[in-house]
Design an enzyme around this catalytic site. Sequence first.
Site, PDB file in Angstrom:
ATOM      1  N   SER B 221       0.843  -1.192   0.000  1.00 24.30           N
ATOM      2  CA  SER B 221       0.000   0.000   0.000  1.00 24.30           C
ATOM      3  C   SER B 221       0.886   1.251   0.000  1.00 24.30           C
ATOM      4  O   SER B 221       2.087   1.169   0.222  1.00 24.30           O
ATOM      5  CB  SER B 221      -0.901  -0.026   1.229  1.00 24.30           C
ATOM      6  OG  SER B 221      -0.111   0.051   2.392  1.00 24.30           O
ATOM      7  N   ASP B 278      -3.505 -16.215   2.708  1.00 23.92           N
ATOM      8  CA  ASP B 278      -3.301 -15.792   4.094  1.00 23.92           C
ATOM      9  C   ASP B 278      -4.101 -16.645   5.075  1.00 23.92           C
ATOM     10  O   ASP B 278      -4.943 -16.149   5.813  1.00 23.92           O
ATOM     11  CB  ASP B 278      -3.585 -14.297   4.292  1.00 23.92           C
ATOM     12  CG  ASP B 278      -4.987 -13.930   3.832  1.00 23.92           C
ATOM     13  OD1 ASP B 278      -5.705 -14.807   3.361  1.00 23.92           O
ATOM     14  OD2 ASP B 278      -5.360 -12.748   3.982  1.00 23.92           O
ATOM     15  N   SER B 284      -2.309 -14.725  13.081  1.00 24.66           N
ATOM     16  CA  SER B 284      -1.268 -13.730  12.920  1.00 24.66           C
ATOM     17  C   SER B 284      -1.614 -12.438  13.670  1.00 24.66           C
ATOM     18  O   SER B 284      -0.833 -11.914  14.457  1.00 24.66           O
ATOM     19  CB  SER B 284      -1.124 -13.491  11.420  1.00 24.66           C
ATOM     20  OG  SER B 284      -0.514 -12.279  11.162  1.00 24.66           O
ATOM     21  N   LYS B 308     -11.151  -5.811   1.094  1.00 32.04           N
ATOM     22  CA  LYS B 308     -10.832  -7.238   1.252  1.00 32.04           C
ATOM     23  C   LYS B 308     -12.094  -8.045   1.504  1.00 32.04           C
ATOM     24  O   LYS B 308     -12.272  -9.128   0.973  1.00 32.04           O
ATOM     25  CB  LYS B 308      -9.864  -7.434   2.418  1.00 32.04           C
ATOM     26  CG  LYS B 308      -8.429  -7.095   2.060  1.00 32.04           C
ATOM     27  CD  LYS B 308      -7.468  -7.516   3.156  1.00 32.04           C
ATOM     28  CE  LYS B 308      -6.082  -6.961   2.859  1.00 32.04           C
ATOM     29  NZ  LYS B 308      -5.175  -7.071   3.999  1.00 32.04           N
TER      30      LYS B 308
END
Lengths: 525, 525
Positions: B221, B278, B284, B308
């Site tokens: 980004s 992911d 995470s 997303k």
Amino acid sequence: MVSIECSEMETLINVEEYSHSMEMKVRILDLDAGGKTIVVLNEQDARDLGVYSLDRVIITTEKDSLTAVVNTSDKFIPQGQIAVFDEVREGLCLTAGQDVQVLPRGGLQSKRYIRRKVNGAELTAGEIEQIISDVVERNLNDLELASFITALHMRGLSIAESTALIDAMVKTGSTLSFGKIACDKHSIGGVPGDKTSLLLVPVVAASGLTIPKTSSRAITSPSGTADRAEMLMPVNLDIEEIEYTVKKTQGCLVWGGALDLAPADDLLIQIEHPLGMDPLLLSSIISKKMSVGATHVVIDLPTGYRAKMKTVEDAQRLSRQFINLGTNVSMKIHCAITFGEQPIGHNIGPALEAREALEMLYRYEVSDLTEKVTSLAGILLHMAGKATSKRQGKIMAEKILKTKALSKMKQIIEAQGGDPRLKPEDIPVGEYCVSVTTERKGVVRWINNKELVRIASAAGCPKDTGAGIRLMKKLGDTVQAGDTLLEIRADKSSKLSQAERLAQQYPLMGIIERWDRAMILHTVA
Amino acid sequence: MVSIECSEMETLINVEEYSHSMEMKVRILDLDAGGKTIVVLNEQDARDLGVYSLDRVIITTEKDSLTAVVNTSDKFIPQGQIAVFDEVREGLCLTAGQDVQVLPRGGLQSKRYIRRKVNGAELTAGEIEQIISDVVERNLNDLELASFITALHMRGLSIAESTALIDAMVKTGSTLSFGKIACDKHSIGGVPGDKTSLLLVPVVAASGLTIPKTSSRAITSPSGTADRAEMLMPVNLDIEEIEYTVKKTQGCLVWGGALDLAPADDLLIQIEHPLGMDPLLLSSIISKKMSVGATHVVIDLPTGYRAKMKTVEDAQRLSRQFINLGTNVSMKIHCAITFGEQPIGHNIGPALEAREALEMLYRYEVSDLTEKVTSLAGILLHMAGKATSKRQGKIMAEKILKTKALSKMKQIIEAQGGDPRLKPEDIPVGEYCVSVTTERKGVVRWINNKELVRIASAAGCPKDTGAGIRLMKKLGDTVQAGDTLLEIRADKSSKLSQAERLAQQYPLMGIIERWDRAMILHTVA
């Protein structure tokens, strides 16, 4: 009106990733990257290019261009430089200080196809072709390949996918062709000392059939067929030399590794092997056979507790898949499920095995080795129309093995550039030797193949060609206390000691008077 | 009797692989391997050791030992030498010509556990702990990690597996602790210009709650929270400096990348990112929050066609997983599904965003930015017992944002080593600027976030901190022909031209009078 066609627009943006090129000075690393095309960029330059470690860039000189995988470094490469490994230097004929254009390589379609497979889709032939082409051109990195192999292992391949994979693997490599009928034999491996091909090739060739046998060198075993054959004659032949040999003798026994036959297969095996997965087993074997123009193939599946196939049922299942896939690519396949509980013949190791095979040509003797050779050769003779049945074929093969096989082998040796007068005793074996004896008495009930493989490797196989093992006893043999079970040989005394030490760690053979006196297989405390 | 305990014996052989060590002379490569411990061996030496490319060896000096991944070379490394990359040289303090012992590293248990997951088993906590420990010690190579990530992506993780993974990731890194209640906020990302944390931290800290906010830098980004915060103050703090700042001000805004918080997470992200997977998203995020001692966490899930999370339903599903997992590790989690169709606020790029946030502290104004800040802060105030409801919390947060947040921010800036007198206009922005206008008239109906990100990157973000975009129009704004839609800024004129060129490629905003006059979204010819 373009400005509101949202879905189309978003797609375009995904495909056409933004990129600009950068001029950089070449720095030669004088290091090879194990066959991979890798360059190292300064971290800032990489950021400016919009690439990250493991992304790809296209490097362009005035004459040529090449895709390479990016590594980044913040210390050792100054900005404006691109450090190249040997593969890139050679691929583009680069010299130090030369200017090249470096351009980020946009998203590969193949990456998306792999992702589709990961997510459960069946791939089309076109998608598979693109993936294999990118494998061969080294456009896919190790992570992507590992992900692909894992997905194939988990999802499996449909017959259509396997067929497309075979076509793509054959198409992206070199091919041989020997007319309408060419025989071949392949073993899925896993049994030490299997020198069957060394005898089967002259038998089949002597029958008048063509058998252009390419084989591999040992990877994790003490010797591969190419390693054994090399004790008898040169095996590093190029395509022209193979064509000459086969035209002259109907057969050959050569190393297939440098012939560029289905190269995608070799590249994918480099990923499969460390992962311990082989989802491409079927496609891999058939594509290699297609590449040499084989039309009739017998596939040997050694089966047993210590072999790759644990049960006959497992082997049958795999056989069915081989045959179905063969049908799809117009290859006649016959699978033979063979006894895989002990080494074939008595010897393990390149020189010892070559000796044993040559001895059998000079002096025929019934054994598990000749039994296996004549059975498999008989199947091929039947498949190719030389015999009316497998049984008939086996009888023909026995006759050939006793009579014409030796002179055929001499022709092949000579055509491949070896000395046809070679005798078994001319093949040098390791001068250091130690015997392993037993204090037990009884009958040999099992042989620890894995342990024999480790001992042979420790003794120096396959690099030290004279190293290896000679079994004095095999399954079913009666043993007295004090008997020698086997001999270990090595070219170097230090390796012999290592092998000997290993031989004392675990039992190599199970010697039991009667099975019903040894009921405990395992205890857990 | 040992000699017939077949099953036990075979197991032993698998585990205890045969190995012998070799003494080798160190050769310094003066190259870093991007954080990996890699050595290069001559191909013959590797064979003698029984290792292949990508296998591991243990390198031992008189003082220490370390596991490294093997590359092989047949040309450039003579036999008897081991060429070491910087990571290995530094790890063992090696000098050129030094003798080291090189030993093949036997099969890792972790490899088998990964294989179990590949084959569909649920992993135990102990197995996961071993895998994560081997990740952190760099014992697993890229192929194995890619295979693991792919399997996790394909099989998913159970709540028990995710919980064990979080525990293991926290345990293998550094941790912070700030007493019984510590707040935190996390966004799953995907919306450009989201400077919410820069305002939320001083608001929450000014309420008397503790909020030790660590954040990341931009990967793909135009700017991450750490990049934005760095425009206001130093963010590269060590653990002691963080503890000092939080003790003094109740809050901090630091870069988490070098703090060794859940380092396994960072290593696995390096595999996930190039694979575009992911599977560890939940674990995470929660492990990072656990590592800083957070007890009450609000998670922001920007949702919308270009974000997303595409739908509220998707976001709800993920939220439920966050909350369940949080419960399992005794972390209170509240998820906020937020509007993610357009940038937050008007500015994109490190300096422009820092300016915008600071302006808002100096001069409060109702906007999507302040609305988001006060809503999320309100949730935290309610969770931690400062407010009786979220609504109440939001009102408290608004009040703090208007009154005490600026002086709290000054305290934080000062405690982190910055200048509290910094004014928005002191933050330097790119001197090169170009406006993008429109010839259309109507209302802004959509904004192409992805394209804005690409333009900001082309303009130099995040490296050129002054680069970025300032939106003059946002969703729902009325536009006249000739109006400026946005400005692009860059530190370098060449980058501005690149960004400008890109801005002309695709429409950046959809300007439509009425939706019902533009029914065709996409055509296929």
